[in-house]
Design a protein around this motif. Sequence first.
Motif, short mmCIF file in Angstrom:
data_model
loop_
_atom_site.label_atom_id
_atom_site.label_comp_id
_atom_site.label_asym_id
_atom_site.label_seq_id
_atom_site.Cartn_x
_atom_site.Cartn_y
_atom_site.Cartn_z
N GLY A 124 0.83 -1.21 0.00
CA GLY A 124 0.00 0.00 0.00
C GLY A 124 0.86 1.25 0.00
N GLN A 125 1.90 1.26 0.82
CA GLN A 125 2.80 2.41 0.86
C GLN A 125 3.52 2.57 -0.47
N ALA A 127 2.39 1.66 -3.45
CA ALA A 127 1.43 2.17 -4.43
C ALA A 127 1.24 3.67 -4.29
N HIS A 128 1.14 4.16 -3.06
CA HIS A 128 0.99 5.61 -2.83
C HIS A 128 2.26 6.36 -3.22
N ASN A 129 3.40 5.74 -2.98
CA ASN A 129 4.68 6.36 -3.33
C ASN A 129 4.78 6.54 -4.85
N GLU A 131 2.20 6.66 -6.96
CA GLU A 131 1.15 7.61 -7.37
C GLU A 131 1.62 9.05 -7.23
N LYS A 132 2.43 9.33 -6.20
CA LYS A 132 2.92 10.69 -5.98
C LYS A 132 3.90 11.13 -7.07
N GLN A 133 4.49 10.16 -7.76
CA GLN A 133 5.54 10.49 -8.73
C GLN A 133 5.13 10.30 -10.18
N ASP A 137 -2.63 5.64 -10.87
CA ASP A 137 -3.45 5.70 -9.67
C ASP A 137 -3.02 4.59 -8.71
N SER A 138 -2.98 4.90 -7.43
CA SER A 138 -2.50 3.94 -6.44
C SER A 138 -3.36 2.67 -6.41
N THR A 139 -4.67 2.82 -6.61
CA THR A 139 -5.54 1.64 -6.60
C THR A 139 -5.25 0.73 -7.80
N ALA A 142 -2.02 -1.13 -7.01
CA ALA A 142 -2.26 -2.05 -5.90
C ALA A 142 -3.01 -3.29 -6.38
#
Length: 346
Positions: A124-125, A127-129, A131-133, A137-139, A142
């Motif tokens: 999860g972390q 995926a969000h990392n 997405e920020k770059q 999309d993080s989902t 994931a």
Amino acid sequence: MKKGLGKKIWVLVAIVSVLLVMAVGGIFYYFLFYPQFRSSEPIYVYVDRDDTADSIYNKVLMQGKAANMSGFRLLSTYRKLEKHIHTGRYVIRPGDNAYQVFSRFYRGSQAPVNVTIGHVRTLGQLAHNVEKQLMIDSTEIAERLNNSDFHREIGLTPETVICLFVPDTYQFYWNVSVDDFLTRMQKEHQKYWNDDRRAKATSMAMTPEEICTLASIVDEETNNSEEKPTVAGLYINRLHQNMLLQADPTVKFALQNFTLRRILDEHLAVDSPYNTYKYKGLPPGPIRIASKRGIESVLDYVKHDYIYMCAKEDFSGTHRFAATYDEHIKNAQKYRQALNARNIFR
């Protein structure tokens, strides 16, 4: 007289025409080719899936610090930018003119972005990392990383899929697809796990995934690069002697509580395959993305007799190592007293 007057008129007309052409040409040159973007450093404009020609114009206007945007607007209308919109990350350099900047957006000539894959603990972390770059999309990422078909495709499991990622900084285009991103990560993984590293793992009777798993524990145990090979050697000794690893970081991972500074009996009771106080051997997979230094420390571990370690009471982040239980108890007592003195009870 009439012939001379006519000649003068034609000369005058010619001069006026030339001047008019020069004036028009000057105007076009100013709007299209004269440096209009005057920032002191490169500026990056991101085009999303829902952007229009107008929204791109407004982004360039607000972020580009242009002296005049008439040339960009003229080109957008004449070349029909609305039919040639490409998502991505575009650079505006100091001294650029309207034609140069417009052409990048029109042709989709992106500027690559540096993407850092860090030492995160969970998918999860990660995926969000990402997405920020990137535009991903993080989902979306994931879902792919948790997909059983994807696991079978790359020969990993839900627990070891995080081994796919080798921490480093990579260049991507901002609008890269999930498929292309993961394909690149597979190539980087294969490149890193070359014949030499795989041969070392085989000589230790371990797979690359097991090396990554142990390396992740070593990374969580110490930030001290000099100490990592010694810590790795200690856990190798425990594995060879069929002892419990008893690694505190695995308990934190089992509880998904990474803020714990003191592991108590109540924490050790958690029934999880990641609890190395309960289950022998390595946990099912890494407890974080293992660092390159951590992996190298396992592959080139220090051979010694230590099977115990305890954090130093000076809170330096390093450890005291012991080959006997009695020696370890003395070290542990010093550390407990230091914790108590600082009122650290959890």
